[in-house]
Design a protein around this motif. Structure first.
Motif, PDB file in Angstrom:
ATOM      1  N   GLU A  27       3.126   7.727 -11.504  1.00 47.98           N
ATOM      2  CA  GLU A  27       2.263   8.881 -11.788  1.00 47.98           C
ATOM      3  C   GLU A  27       3.010  10.026 -12.471  1.00 47.98           C
ATOM      4  O   GLU A  27       2.443  11.092 -12.687  1.00 47.98           O
ATOM      5  N   GLY A  28       4.292   9.826 -12.769  1.00 41.99           N
ATOM      6  CA  GLY A  28       5.070  10.873 -13.417  1.00 41.99           C
ATOM      7  C   GLY A  28       5.502  11.985 -12.482  1.00 41.99           C
ATOM      8  O   GLY A  28       5.911  13.053 -12.923  1.00 41.99           O
ATOM      9  N   VAL A  72      -1.711  14.630  -3.742  1.00 48.25           N
ATOM     10  CA  VAL A  72      -1.236  13.715  -4.769  1.00 48.25           C
ATOM     11  C   VAL A  72      -1.716  12.327  -4.349  1.00 48.25           C
ATOM     12  O   VAL A  72      -1.148  11.713  -3.441  1.00 48.25           O
ATOM     13  N   ALA A  73      -2.805  11.879  -4.971  1.00 50.28           N
ATOM     14  CA  ALA A  73      -3.355  10.554  -4.691  1.00 50.28           C
ATOM     15  C   ALA A  73      -2.631   9.546  -5.569  1.00 50.28           C
ATOM     16  O   ALA A  73      -2.539   9.719  -6.784  1.00 50.28           O
ATOM     17  N   LEU A  74      -2.092   8.528  -4.929  1.00 48.10           N
ATOM     18  CA  LEU A  74      -1.291   7.538  -5.635  1.00 48.10           C
ATOM     19  C   LEU A  74      -1.955   6.167  -5.567  1.00 48.10           C
ATOM     20  O   LEU A  74      -2.762   5.905  -4.672  1.00 48.10           O
ATOM     21  N   ILE A  75      -1.590   5.306  -6.477  1.00 50.29           N
ATOM     22  CA  ILE A  75      -2.066   3.930  -6.462  1.00 50.29           C
ATOM     23  C   ILE A  75      -0.985   3.095  -5.793  1.00 50.29           C
ATOM     24  O   ILE A  75       0.074   2.851  -6.377  1.00 50.29           O
ATOM     25  N   PRO A  76      -1.221   2.698  -4.538  1.00 49.65           N
ATOM     26  CA  PRO A  76      -0.186   1.947  -3.819  1.00 49.65           C
ATOM     27  C   PRO A  76      -0.152   0.483  -4.251  1.00 49.65           C
ATOM     28  O   PRO A  76      -1.078  -0.011  -4.898  1.00 49.65           O
ATOM     29  N   SER A  77       0.909  -0.201  -3.856  1.00 45.34           N
ATOM     30  CA  SER A  77       1.058  -1.616  -4.176  1.00 45.34           C
ATOM     31  C   SER A  77       0.277  -2.497  -3.210  1.00 45.34           C
ATOM     32  O   SER A  77       0.297  -3.710  -3.329  1.00 45.34           O
ATOM     33  N   TRP A  78      -0.411  -1.903  -2.241  1.00 42.20           N
ATOM     34  CA  TRP A  78      -1.279  -2.645  -1.330  1.00 42.20           C
ATOM     35  C   TRP A  78      -2.705  -2.160  -1.570  1.00 42.20           C
ATOM     36  O   TRP A  78      -2.929  -1.187  -2.282  1.00 42.20           O
ATOM     37  N   SER A  79      -3.682  -2.843  -1.001  1.00 43.43           N
ATOM     38  CA  SER A  79      -5.080  -2.483  -1.249  1.00 43.43           C
ATOM     39  C   SER A  79      -5.556  -1.449  -0.242  1.00 43.43           C
ATOM     40  O   SER A  79      -6.493  -1.683   0.512  1.00 43.43           O
ATOM     41  N   GLY A  80      -4.913  -0.322  -0.224  1.00 42.86           N
ATOM     42  CA  GLY A  80      -5.269   0.753   0.684  1.00 42.86           C
ATOM     43  C   GLY A  80      -5.142   2.086  -0.021  1.00 42.86           C
ATOM     44  O   GLY A  80      -5.310   2.174  -1.234  1.00 42.86           O
ATOM     45  N   MET A  81      -4.829   3.108   0.756  1.00 40.21           N
ATOM     46  CA  MET A  81      -4.708   4.458   0.207  1.00 40.21           C
ATOM     47  C   MET A  81      -3.346   5.056   0.523  1.00 40.21           C
ATOM     48  O   MET A  81      -2.792   4.820   1.598  1.00 40.21           O
ATOM     49  N   LEU A  82      -2.861   5.849  -0.423  1.00 40.89           N
ATOM     50  CA  LEU A  82      -1.617   6.590  -0.273  1.00 40.89           C
ATOM     51  C   LEU A  82      -1.836   7.963  -0.890  1.00 40.89           C
ATOM     52  O   LEU A  82      -2.043   8.078  -2.101  1.00 40.89           O
TER      53      LEU A  82
END
Length: 103
Positions: A27-28, A72-82
């Motif tokens: 995400e920079g 800061v909503a991130l795209i995690p490497s699992w199918s959940g939320m970070l």
């Protein structure tokens, strides 16, 4: 680390640490990514939801974080939320939802 010091995130959950750093870099958010190795796990979320593995890296606020807060909503490497709660560019809380147990 002294016996009274909370554990560093990388020593407690090294794989999660790497996943957070990778998501921040994607995400920079390089400045936040640099902080991750020094974060301490101060307090585990006490919501009792079985899908929540969130934790505080700074003392919890008494009320809202205030005007300098951002999520800061991130795209995690699992199918959940970070999602990170950040105040004045300091990571305060790491929301980890729907992830297999920490490692």
């Amino acid at each position: 680390m002294t016996p009274d010091e909370p554990p560093l995130l990388p020593s407690r959950w090294p794989i999660l640490t790497a996943q957070i750093v990778a998501a921040l870099r994607d995400e920079g958010e390089n400045g936040l990514a640099e902080q991750v190795a020094t974060l301490r796990v101060l307090q585990i979320c006490d919501c009792d939801d079985d899908f929540c593995q969130s934790f505080y890296t700074q003392p919890p606020p008494d009320g809202a974080y205030g005007p300098d807060h951002r999520n800061v909503a991130l795209i995690p490497s699992w199918s959940g939320m970070l999602v990170l709660d950040v105040v004045r560019d300091v990571i305060m809380f790491v929301e980890v939802l729907y992830r297999p147990p920490h490692d």
